[in-house]
Design an enzyme around this catalytic site. Structure first.
Site, PDB file in Angstrom:
ATOM      1  N   ASN A  10       0.880  -1.166   0.000  1.00  0.00           N
ATOM      2  CA  ASN A  10       0.000   0.000   0.000  1.00  0.00           C
ATOM      3  C   ASN A  10       0.923   1.223   0.000  1.00  0.00           C
ATOM      4  OD1 ASN A  10      -1.798   2.041   0.498  1.00  0.00           O
ATOM      5  ND2 ASN A  10      -2.766   1.073   2.273  1.00  0.00           N
ATOM      6  N   ARG A  95      -2.504  -2.058  -3.543  1.00  0.00           N
ATOM      7  CA  ARG A  95      -3.719  -1.270  -3.371  1.00  0.00           C
ATOM      8  C   ARG A  95      -3.617  -0.067  -4.312  1.00  0.00           C
ATOM      9  NH1 ARG A  95      -5.211   3.085   1.066  1.00  0.00           N
ATOM     10  NH2 ARG A  95      -7.392   3.298   0.562  1.00  0.00           N
ATOM     11  N   HIS A 184     -12.797   2.914  -0.268  1.00  0.00           N
ATOM     12  CA  HIS A 184     -12.846   1.878   0.785  1.00  0.00           C
ATOM     13  C   HIS A 184     -13.536   0.616   0.260  1.00  0.00           C
ATOM     14  CE1 HIS A 184     -12.990   5.256   4.081  1.00  0.00           C
ATOM     15  NE2 HIS A 184     -11.741   4.892   3.870  1.00  0.00           N
ATOM     16  N   HIS A 212     -18.080   2.078   7.400  1.00  0.00           N
ATOM     17  CA  HIS A 212     -16.621   2.039   7.592  1.00  0.00           C
ATOM     18  C   HIS A 212     -16.228   3.355   8.250  1.00  0.00           C
ATOM     19  CE1 HIS A 212     -12.367   1.075   6.240  1.00  0.00           C
ATOM     20  NE2 HIS A 212     -12.291   2.367   6.552  1.00  0.00           N
ATOM     21  N   LEU A 213     -16.008   3.304   9.565  1.00  0.00           N
ATOM     22  CA  LEU A 213     -15.740   4.523  10.316  1.00  0.00           C
ATOM     23  C   LEU A 213     -14.312   4.501  10.851  1.00  0.00           C
ATOM     24  CD1 LEU A 213     -19.065   4.518  12.423  1.00  0.00           C
ATOM     25  CD2 LEU A 213     -18.694   5.482  10.137  1.00  0.00           C
ATOM     26  N   GLY A 214     -13.396   5.037  10.069  1.00  0.00           N
ATOM     27  CA  GLY A 214     -12.010   5.179  10.523  1.00  0.00           C
ATOM     28  C   GLY A 214     -11.702   6.661  10.553  1.00  0.00           C
ATOM     29  N   ARG A 245     -12.117  15.483   7.392  1.00  0.00           N
ATOM     30  CA  ARG A 245     -12.885  15.907   6.210  1.00  0.00           C
ATOM     31  C   ARG A 245     -14.314  16.257   6.605  1.00  0.00           C
ATOM     32  NH1 ARG A 245     -11.205  10.718   3.480  1.00  0.00           N
ATOM     33  NH2 ARG A 245      -9.079  11.090   2.770  1.00  0.00           N
ATOM     34  N   MET A 287     -11.386   9.618  18.207  1.00  0.00           N
ATOM     35  CA  MET A 287     -12.647   9.421  18.927  1.00  0.00           C
ATOM     36  C   MET A 287     -12.427   9.127  20.408  1.00  0.00           C
ATOM     37  SD  MET A 287     -15.830   9.716  18.604  1.00  0.00           S
ATOM     38  CE  MET A 287     -16.311   9.788  16.884  1.00  0.00           C
ATOM     39  N   GLY A 334     -11.454   1.718  12.623  1.00  0.00           N
ATOM     40  CA  GLY A 334     -11.022   2.147  13.966  1.00  0.00           C
ATOM     41  C   GLY A 334     -12.140   2.574  14.890  1.00  0.00           C
ATOM     42  N   ASN A 338     -14.278  -0.089  17.548  1.00  0.00           N
ATOM     43  CA  ASN A 338     -13.876   0.132  18.951  1.00  0.00           C
ATOM     44  C   ASN A 338     -14.775   1.049  19.768  1.00  0.00           C
ATOM     45  OD1 ASN A 338     -11.287  -1.345  18.932  1.00  0.00           O
ATOM     46  ND2 ASN A 338     -10.768   0.151  17.352  1.00  0.00           N
ATOM     47  N   GLU A 388      -8.388  -5.249   5.035  1.00  0.00           N
ATOM     48  CA  GLU A 388      -8.199  -4.922   3.623  1.00  0.00           C
ATOM     49  C   GLU A 388      -7.003  -5.661   3.024  1.00  0.00           C
ATOM     50  OE1 GLU A 388      -8.864  -0.733   5.053  1.00  0.00           O
ATOM     51  OE2 GLU A 388      -9.313  -0.429   2.936  1.00  0.00           O
TER      52      GLU A 388
HETATM   53  P1  AMP Z   1      -8.590   3.800  11.032  1.00  0.00           P
HETATM   54  O1  AMP Z   1      -8.529   4.912  10.028  1.00  0.00           O
HETATM   55  O2  AMP Z   1      -9.544   2.712  10.656  1.00  0.00           O
HETATM   56  O3  AMP Z   1      -7.232   3.271  11.423  1.00  0.00           O
HETATM   57  O4  AMP Z   1      -9.204   4.455  12.374  1.00  0.00           O
HETATM   58  C1  AMP Z   1      -8.481   5.378  13.129  1.00  0.00           C
HETATM   59  C2  AMP Z   1      -9.399   6.046  14.122  1.00  0.00           C
HETATM   60  O5  AMP Z   1     -10.066   5.069  14.927  1.00  0.00           O
HETATM   61  C3  AMP Z   1      -8.691   6.929  15.140  1.00  0.00           C
HETATM   62  O6  AMP Z   1      -8.486   8.231  14.640  1.00  0.00           O
HETATM   63  C4  AMP Z   1      -9.655   6.941  16.298  1.00  0.00           C
HETATM   64  O7  AMP Z   1     -10.590   7.988  16.131  1.00  0.00           O
HETATM   65  C5  AMP Z   1     -10.406   5.647  16.173  1.00  0.00           C
HETATM   66  N1  AMP Z   1     -10.102   4.677  17.234  1.00  0.00           N
HETATM   67  C6  AMP Z   1      -9.082   3.802  17.287  1.00  0.00           C
HETATM   68  N2  AMP Z   1      -9.119   3.081  18.433  1.00  0.00           N
HETATM   69  C7  AMP Z   1     -10.214   3.517  19.118  1.00  0.00           C
HETATM   70  C8  AMP Z   1     -10.812   3.172  20.375  1.00  0.00           C
HETATM   71  N3  AMP Z   1     -10.295   2.222  21.160  1.00  0.00           N
HETATM   72  N4  AMP Z   1     -11.928   3.840  20.739  1.00  0.00           N
HETATM   73  C9  AMP Z   1     -12.453   4.790  19.952  1.00  0.00           C
HETATM   74  N5  AMP Z   1     -11.942   5.157  18.768  1.00  0.00           N
HETATM   75  C10 AMP Z   1     -10.833   4.540  18.348  1.00  0.00           C
END
Ligand code: AMP
Length: 403
Positions: A10, A95, A184, A212-214, A245, A287, A334, A338, A388
């Site tokens: 990636n 990717r 995604h 998909h909430l990252g 964003r 978060m 993420g 979580n 992924e």
């Molecule tokens: P990702 O882009 O999928 O790697 O998600 C990253 C985001 O997931 C971080 O910016 C956090 O906001 C959130 N995150 C990761 N671990 C946790 C957790 N244990 N509790 C709440 N939010 C989390």
């Protein structure tokens, strides 16, 4: 083809993430990351995983470009007896963020494919050039090996025109390839399939809303395994509130800021992509930190959370209507995997739609795919960790003749 290993790459503009997998049992043999390529403070972190967990190794030294980065990765892998020259390596899966309308499937890369990915640079100016650099570097290193592009947009190419077209002048849209592509896709494909598995059904039998909430975030409506709508558009800016964003805004905000705020197009681009969303609303995009602040009574963080949830709810409602019948809402990435309070708030008040979470199930922390809705709920609420890299490896392996 005799090898059973797949290297997944990636490549970002200043980073390369990689995983080496053995497709006989999907085991990860090594994972790693090169970051800050081209800077004085580059770093390579390599973690051998199999057999046994050896300690991670780090290099902190300037790494000038992607070629040097990939050579350093190859040397690390060779040190573990997993060199890129091994006959065990079957292919490299890359990717690629933007595949436009044309790439609906993973594709073995040749000159024509490279040219097409290059032709798509105007619609993915940040991502496709970096992806191309990674591919070209890997091809130079192993010219004899199949290299496969797995596109972030591919899963969404099944969207009907009614969902993919913006309501603007058709000629202008077509001339500049303006339409909803979605991103995604590898995650939405993987998670929607896993959700069907969790329900004990074939993907063709279930309708799923995937959230998909990252740091980046997107929603998709998947009918019988086929994507029928998604929230990201021409670029990843549209849709949900994200870490940095804005997601959806009135497009006239852009002209307003340019005319009245004297901002340039680039200024607005940076504002909406990097300084908006959660970070713009409250100064934090993690978060965990936002929830900690809310627990301490911070009003700004509470409002940012409410805006995030309000948008999420609107998309759940919209995709419920698009699908007509929903069997599951799946949370991933993420935040989705979580943050129990996000899942709880997103479905709160939607009991009439058959949606609810069980407080106890929802608060359990686990790496496993699981259902967190109560027995009686008509719609399953699922938490499905995305993968992924595994999806890219499986698609790559299948294409080059593996199982
Ligand atoms: P990702 O882009 O999928 O790697 O998600 C990253 C985001 O997931 C971080 O910016 C956090 O906001 C959130 N995150 C990761 N671990 C946790 C957790 N244990 N509790 C709440 N939010 C989390």
């Amino acid at each position: 083809m005799t090898g059973t290993r797949i290297l997944v790459l990636n490549s970002g503009s200043s980073s390369v993430k990689y995983q080496l997998l053995d497709m006989r049992d999907n085991a990860r043999l090594a994972v790693g990351l090169v970051e800050r390529i081209g800077e004085e403070t580059s770093r390579l972190k390599h973690t051998p995983l199999h057999p046994g967990d050896a300690a991670a190794r780090e290099q902190n030294r300037p790494i000038a470009d992607h070629e040097e980065a990939l050579k350093a990765v190859a040397a690390e892998l060779a040190q573990d007896g997993l060199g890129l020259d091994s006959p065990e390596l079957a292919a490299i899966g890359h990717r690629v963020v933007h595949g436009g309308k044309r790439f609906t499937e993973p594709t073995v890369i040749d000159d024509a494919v490279l040219a097409e990915i290059e032709r798509l640079i105007p619609v993915a100016p940040l991502h496709n050039p970096a992806n191309l650099t990674g591919i070209r570097t890997a091809m130079a290193l192993r010219p004899d090996l199949p290299q496969v592009a797995v596109f972030d947009t591919a899963f969404h190419t099944t969207m009907p025109e009614s969902a993919a077209r913006y309501a603007i002048d058709v000629k202008t849209a077509d001339e500049h390839r303006v339409r909803r592509y979605g991103f995604h896709g590898t995650s939405h494909a993987y998670v929607s399939r896993k959700t069907a598995e969790l329900l004990g059904k074939d993907p063709s039998e279930v309708n799923v809303i995937v959230l998909h909430l990252g740091n980046g975030a997107s929603a998709s409506a998947v009918r019988g395994g086929v994507c029928v709508d998604t929230s990201m558009g021409l670029t990843p800016l549209e849709g949900l509130v994200m870490g940095t964003r804005s997601g959806d805004i009135d497009p006239a905000v852009i002209f307003h800021l340019m005319r009245v705020g004297n901002m340039s197009a680039d200024d607005v681009d940076v504002l909406l992509n990097k300084k908006s969303g959660l970070i713009g609303l409250c100064g934090d995009n993690d978060m965990r930190e936002i929830r900690r602040r809310i627990d301490e009574g911070d009003q700004e963080a509470a409002l940012a959370f409410d805006i995030y949830i309000h948008r999420l709810k609107k998309y759940i409602g919209a995709y419920y209507a698009v699908l007509g019948r929903v069997d599951a809402v799946a949370f991933t990435a993420g935040v989705g995997e979580n943050a129990a309070p996000v899942r709880e708030a997103a479905v709160a008040g939607l009991e009439e739609l058959g949606l609810a979470v069980d407080g106890e199930l929802n608060s359990v922390r686990s790496d496993e795919a699981r259902i967190v809705s109560p027995e009686y709920a008509r719609v399953a609420v699922a938490v499905v960790p995305t993968d992924e890299e595994l999806e890219i490896a499986q698609q790559t392996y299948a294409l080059v003749g593996g199982a």
